[in-house]
Design a protein around this motif. Sequence first.
Motif, short mmCIF file in Angstrom:
data_model
loop_
_atom_site.label_atom_id
_atom_site.label_comp_id
_atom_site.label_asym_id
_atom_site.label_seq_id
_atom_site.Cartn_x
_atom_site.Cartn_y
_atom_site.Cartn_z
N ARG A 684 0.64 -1.16 -0.06
CA ARG A 684 -0.03 -0.16 0.09
C ARG A 684 1.06 1.21 -0.17
O ARG A 684 0.51 2.20 -0.82
CB ARG A 684 -0.89 0.04 1.33
CG ARG A 684 -1.88 1.13 1.31
CD ARG A 684 -2.93 1.06 2.40
NE ARG A 684 -3.74 2.36 2.44
CZ ARG A 684 -3.39 3.34 3.40
NH1 ARG A 684 -2.57 2.71 4.38
NH2 ARG A 684 -4.24 4.34 3.35
N VAL A 685 1.84 1.40 0.82
CA VAL A 685 2.55 2.42 1.07
C VAL A 685 3.72 2.86 0.08
O VAL A 685 3.81 3.70 -0.64
CB VAL A 685 3.69 2.48 2.56
CG1 VAL A 685 4.34 3.75 2.47
CG2 VAL A 685 2.36 2.42 3.63
N ARG A 686 4.64 1.55 -0.43
CA ARG A 686 5.28 1.74 -1.34
C ARG A 686 4.86 1.72 -2.93
O ARG A 686 5.48 2.21 -3.81
CB ARG A 686 6.31 0.63 -1.31
CG ARG A 686 6.99 0.38 0.05
CD ARG A 686 8.12 -0.61 0.07
NE ARG A 686 8.57 -0.83 1.34
CZ ARG A 686 9.49 -1.81 1.91
NH1 ARG A 686 9.98 -2.70 1.00
NH2 ARG A 686 9.82 -2.07 3.08
N VAL A 687 3.80 1.13 -3.12
CA VAL A 687 3.27 0.76 -4.61
C VAL A 687 2.16 1.83 -4.88
O VAL A 687 2.03 2.55 -5.49
CB VAL A 687 3.36 -0.67 -4.99
CG1 VAL A 687 3.03 -0.79 -6.41
CG2 VAL A 687 4.64 -1.25 -4.52
N ASP A 706 -6.55 3.87 -6.41
CA ASP A 706 -7.04 4.62 -5.14
C ASP A 706 -7.61 3.57 -4.43
O ASP A 706 -7.74 3.23 -3.50
CB ASP A 706 -7.85 5.70 -5.62
CG ASP A 706 -7.80 6.56 -4.28
OD1 ASP A 706 -6.76 6.52 -3.64
OD2 ASP A 706 -8.81 7.27 -4.06
N VAL A 707 -8.60 2.70 -5.39
CA VAL A 707 -9.61 1.66 -4.61
C VAL A 707 -8.58 0.47 -3.95
O VAL A 707 -8.81 -0.04 -3.12
CB VAL A 707 -10.58 1.31 -5.77
CG1 VAL A 707 -11.54 0.26 -4.79
CG2 VAL A 707 -11.44 2.32 -6.18
N VAL A 708 -7.53 0.11 -4.81
CA VAL A 708 -6.80 -1.05 -4.35
C VAL A 708 -6.10 -0.53 -3.14
O VAL A 708 -6.16 -1.48 -2.26
CB VAL A 708 -5.55 -1.13 -5.43
CG1 VAL A 708 -4.44 -2.07 -5.01
CG2 VAL A 708 -6.15 -1.81 -6.70
N GLN A 709 -5.71 0.76 -2.95
CA GLN A 709 -5.08 1.02 -1.37
C GLN A 709 -6.08 1.31 -0.64
O GLN A 709 -5.85 0.78 0.57
CB GLN A 709 -4.23 2.14 -1.69
CG GLN A 709 -4.91 3.55 -1.83
CD GLN A 709 -5.21 4.18 -0.65
OE1 GLN A 709 -5.02 3.95 0.55
NE2 GLN A 709 -6.42 5.11 -0.79
N ALA A 710 -7.46 1.48 -0.84
CA ALA A 710 -8.35 1.62 0.13
C ALA A 710 -8.65 -0.02 0.59
O ALA A 710 -9.08 -0.04 1.70
CB ALA A 710 -9.63 2.18 -0.42
N ALA A 711 -8.91 -0.96 -0.16
CA ALA A 711 -9.03 -2.14 0.13
C ALA A 711 -7.98 -2.59 0.98
O ALA A 711 -8.23 -3.51 2.05
CB ALA A 711 -9.19 -2.97 -1.28
#
Length: 987
Positions: A684-687, A706-711
């Motif tokens: 999440r943080v690095r990619v 953005d949805v990927v990081q939210a999940a």
Amino acid sequence: MARQSTLLEFLNASKRAKRAAGAGGSSPKGTRDTSRKEGGENREKRGEDRNLLEMLLSELNKKRVSAIIEDKAQKEGRDAAEVEERKPEQKRLEIHESVAREVSVEARVEGDETSKSGVEDGAAQDGKEEAKPVILGKHVFRPTRVSDKPLVKRPKRVLNTRGYILGVYYDGEEGKAYTKIVDENGEVVVVYDVYGHKPYFLTDLPPDKVRSIREIITHPSFDHLETVERMDLLLWRKVTMTKIVVKDPNAVRVLREKVPKAWEANIKYHHNYIYDLQLIPGMPYIVEAGKYKLAYKTGEEEAKKVYEIFADEDEETRRLAVDWIPLFEAPPPKPRMLALDIEVYTPFKGRIPDSNKAAYPVISVAFASNDGLRKVMILARPGLRFGEPTANYPADAEIEIFDSEVALILETIRLINNYEVVITFNGDNFDFPYLHNRAVKLGIPKSILPFRHTRDYISLHYGFHVDLYKLFSIKALQSYAFGSAYKEFTLDAISEALLGEHKIPVETSISDLTASELAAYNFRDAMLTLKLLTFNNYLVWKLVILLMRISKLPLEDVTRSQVSAWIRNLFYWEHRRRGLLIPRKEDLRLLKGEQKSAAVIKGRKYAGAIVLDAPAGVFFNVVVLDFASLYPSIIKKWNLSYETVNPEHCPGGKLVEVPDVGHRVCMSVRGITAQIVGLLRDFRVRVYKKKAKDKSLSEEERHWYDVVQAAMKVYINASYGVFGAENFPLYAPSVAESVTAIGRYTIKQTVRKAADLGLKVLYGDTDSLFLWAPSEDKLQELQRFVEENFGLELEVDKVYRFVAFSGRKKNYIGVYPDGKVEVKGVVAKKRNAPMFLKKAFGEVLELLGQASTPEEFLVVKKKIRDKLHEVYKRLKEKDFMLDELAIHMALTKPVNEYANIPPHVRAAIQLMQAGVHVMPGDVIVFVKVRSKDKVKAIQLAKLHEVDTDEYIKTVRTAFEQVLGAIGMSWDDIVGSTKLEAFFARRF
DNA sequence: GCGGACTGCTTACCT
DNA sequence: ACAGGTAAGCAGTCCGCG
């Protein structure tokens, strides 16, 4: 003015007209497709059902008349006055020019009996009763017939296909697992197991010992025994287990009791199937001869990049990272979706009809789909009037009037069968059971109904059912994905928070609405339901797909289970992938149950976070630092996992001790939960946080990332909590209390270091530190200290122009440089505070935001004093509306389960006595009055009864939280009022 | 019998 | 059924006082 005719009267008139024209019903063709093959169903029974259905349809086609209403007037720009004047029965019928051929029927209007001409004959020539819309005032009616499209639809069974696996189930009749796939043509197909997979569980008894247990080997469902090797992480060694394979998942429940110790015996069979085949629901697959192959390949470049990003990790973790790329990169499926909502007649006001009894008719069903269907089907019934279309009238929707409830339900079934994803709001517990039971009650054969009842929810034979009530009730989503934007799980509250739209308010009972009001109300609900899954470029749908891929849970499971089930499934799947034995709950309890800390709050299991004492006063230039995802980072850095904390055996022997609680952690082997949580965090943080902001990508791509990081965030944030939750199958209190203990240790050490550096720490909670006017270099030194000593990131979270602290913990008001105000924990902000208080508080905050220097505070304080003065005076004079004084509070359980009777429950009891139905989750609205009960439900109260003094007390506590901070007190204000009054009287 | 101190229950919040 | 910590209102009880 003449009485408006009712729908039924109109429909009957149409029928007479039609009979006069000799346009009879033809024999139905709609049943041809009903004999689609379905695994192992009783043929004879089906034949009977078919005959029954054919009779039903033939009868219906003879009798049925339906119509369409359209907002014709609006199209033609007629004004409301003219519409009002054109009462249906006085007006002539016209042909709807956009649909029908240009045939004038003006002649056959007045007096339906005489009115017949070539139109109907033309239809008869086609052998079909084609729609012949006629305008009646504002509405267009179109007599139609029951359509020919198949009523019964089952997914095709295939062995070769390409598409997204969205479901995995078990077919009891055939005794096989199967997957349900939306294929590349957008149709649902099913693939039955060709691997010969069977249900099983494990035991440590050797095969010969198991063979001596007669109850097992003579059980009709017993299949065979196998010997398998697994890695037991609790013992840290390979173990040989006996696999007891059976024919039926239910047998596992029985046979697991027959061995002393059973492993992996509490897993739902369809989940076990997912683990063993290593399926990833939500991903695209190619199926060849029934075998699955992932249809997404990571590009070499991408793989290399990720491998490098995780260069500081061990080889195994780096490979795992590369393996995970497809989950986040494969595009999501975009099936056709249909939202539907039903309305039911009820003679009782304010009571929800019982879906088990289904005693009253379905009076309206609204549909909205992502391929443009907008439709409301309304049942004509005695006394139902059109009324005038209101401002909310759905002009873009087709509105069809039915004179038969059976026909209406059959059409509903047809539409449900026409979509791959069907969305409801509370369909599991209301719409679908009601439709099902009502259909059965009306004699519609069960075999043609589209509903598949499972133990926990209602699925569909053809498509997938997403119940948004269940989805939005998932606490982790509510807080981490939607930032607690909605507080109540109602369609209205969720729509308001996420879409900024509302349900249509209804003053009376649904049953008393006119047809046009009903259509508007019903359609709005369907539309909101569709939008909640599709708004903002399918945000929620994409989120659901990603949650499926990470958890490995099917669509219908992931949307109905809380985060602990997702995390459990993710861990189980990873265990199976690595050949690890899934530990038994009781063994974990025994080995990891030791708790060394005591909770501050009675009834909690272990100690949690530290909250520093808060000062009282206004502080300018405050920098808030926080540890970036503190608990997940601790889990990763300290290698916390159920097998590494207090291990039986630590290969490599490198043990560290957890401060405060003294648990020992094995650092020389990678803990499985530390690895998975750490990887999600780092991804999440690095990619993905970076990709979500990468301007070189398209807007569509950034949205997806953005949805990927939210999940990921949802999983990361919940990862610590589950280990402290008793019901979580990997519950490990020693792990959970190690996390919080390290958290306390970290923040304490950091506060100490800050003091050493001469930084002024004003306040801190769990993972945050409020620094008063820190110098840049000292701040950086503190960050360096944290990085070097704990391997954690201490970030600048926000900078306030000033913070007003009330002296209470978790309670402050921060003002940003741009004047934006952030309020935390203050009572006036809470959901239950009366509106007048919230409003007054908002005004005071606005004043507060105006102060940018300590000097300006003097001016602001004067203004605040005046404002509060006014509120006080208005309260004294009861110069408020009743609902401005109302307090809102939710019932969390049935009224009779309360040990104490708090005010809102007392108000709820008053409502019950007045005949109003109240349930858990209902928000009770009441006011404080001068009476025995001290409170009254707002429905029963009058303004003059209000207890002014009680409200003044409320205002006092609320504002003291601010006043204290800015060096004022309530008594000053009230005192000055008294003084003023004193003088006013004298002079 | 009254009222303050206290405990426990309840809700809504913070991280 | 992801966690613990804090604030606040109120019900009910205990206890000291008169």
